[in-house]
Design a protein around this motif. Sequence first.
Motif, mmCIF file in Angstrom:
data_model
loop_
_atom_site.group_PDB
_atom_site.id
_atom_site.type_symbol
_atom_site.label_atom_id
_atom_site.label_comp_id
_atom_site.label_asym_id
_atom_site.label_seq_id
_atom_site.Cartn_x
_atom_site.Cartn_y
_atom_site.Cartn_z
ATOM 1 N N ASN A 1 43.023 58.039 12.825
ATOM 2 C CA ASN A 1 43.768 56.838 13.243
ATOM 3 C C ASN A 1 44.545 57.106 14.529
ATOM 4 O O ASN A 1 44.529 56.300 15.457
ATOM 5 N N GLU B 1 42.224 57.451 17.453
ATOM 6 C CA GLU B 1 41.697 56.138 17.806
ATOM 7 C C GLU B 1 42.765 55.299 18.522
ATOM 8 O O GLU B 1 42.477 54.667 19.546
ATOM 9 N N GLU B 2 44.004 55.336 18.013
ATOM 10 C CA GLU B 2 45.104 54.600 18.642
ATOM 11 C C GLU B 2 45.338 55.043 20.083
ATOM 12 O O GLU B 2 45.693 54.241 20.936
ATOM 13 N N GLY C 1 43.035 56.073 22.004
ATOM 14 C CA GLY C 1 41.834 55.803 22.783
ATOM 15 C C GLY C 1 40.995 57.037 23.042
ATOM 16 O O GLY C 1 40.218 57.070 24.001
ATOM 17 N N LEU D 1 36.458 57.054 18.540
ATOM 18 C CA LEU D 1 36.053 55.745 18.021
ATOM 19 C C LEU D 1 35.341 55.916 16.699
ATOM 20 O O LEU D 1 34.625 56.902 16.501
ATOM 21 N N ARG D 2 35.523 54.935 15.839
ATOM 22 C CA ARG D 2 34.724 54.854 14.610
ATOM 23 C C ARG D 2 33.633 53.827 14.886
ATOM 24 O O ARG D 2 33.930 52.708 15.280
ATOM 25 N N VAL D 3 32.387 54.219 14.662
ATOM 26 C CA VAL D 3 31.254 53.321 14.890
ATOM 27 C C VAL D 3 30.487 53.193 13.584
ATOM 28 O O VAL D 3 30.117 54.200 12.983
ATOM 29 N N TYR E 1 31.128 55.082 8.703
ATOM 30 C CA TYR E 1 31.422 55.077 10.130
ATOM 31 C C TYR E 1 31.210 56.482 10.671
ATOM 32 O O TYR E 1 31.624 57.469 10.060
ATOM 33 N N LEU F 1 31.979 59.141 13.856
ATOM 34 C CA LEU F 1 33.064 59.383 14.804
ATOM 35 C C LEU F 1 32.495 59.853 16.135
ATOM 36 O O LEU F 1 31.613 60.719 16.166
ATOM 37 N N SER G 1 35.642 58.863 22.957
ATOM 38 C CA SER G 1 35.615 57.892 24.040
ATOM 39 C C SER G 1 35.488 58.665 25.347
ATOM 40 O O SER G 1 35.567 59.904 25.364
#
Length: 153
Positions: A85, A88-89, A91, A94-96, A105, A107, A110
Amino acid sequence: MAMPSTPAPASDPLDTGVLDDLIGYALRRAQIQVFQHLVERLNAYDLRPAQFSALAIIAQNPGPTQAELAKSLAIEPPQVVPMVNKLEERGLALRVRCKPDKRSYGLFLSKAGEALLKELKEVAARSDQEATANLSTEEREQLRALLRKVYQG
């Protein structure tokens, strides 16, 4: 029995006796020293060593699930959730959603995560070198090989 009123001077370390004969004790002492050195270097990036490790593992193995990442980091799966988290916050990751299993998902890093990891790899390598500066190159390689032998079984 009366306790001494004067504590030992801080500069005189306590005798650790039998502990000095235990590999586990020596490993833990060395791990604390090396880990703390890295913590201090990563503070400038507002990251913890586990987050750096997660970024490195994701970069090396694009698309792992959180459970796979937890296993690779040797931590419990619930501990991965807040870590991912935060990444991801910021940047950095990413969870795809995975196509075969829409509930899973993968990982990925980015572009910002990839760029930062490139810099962090250099920071970690320098930190590792500095924290073990009292070892020669040959001793460092030997230690790394012996430690791998211990944890890989």
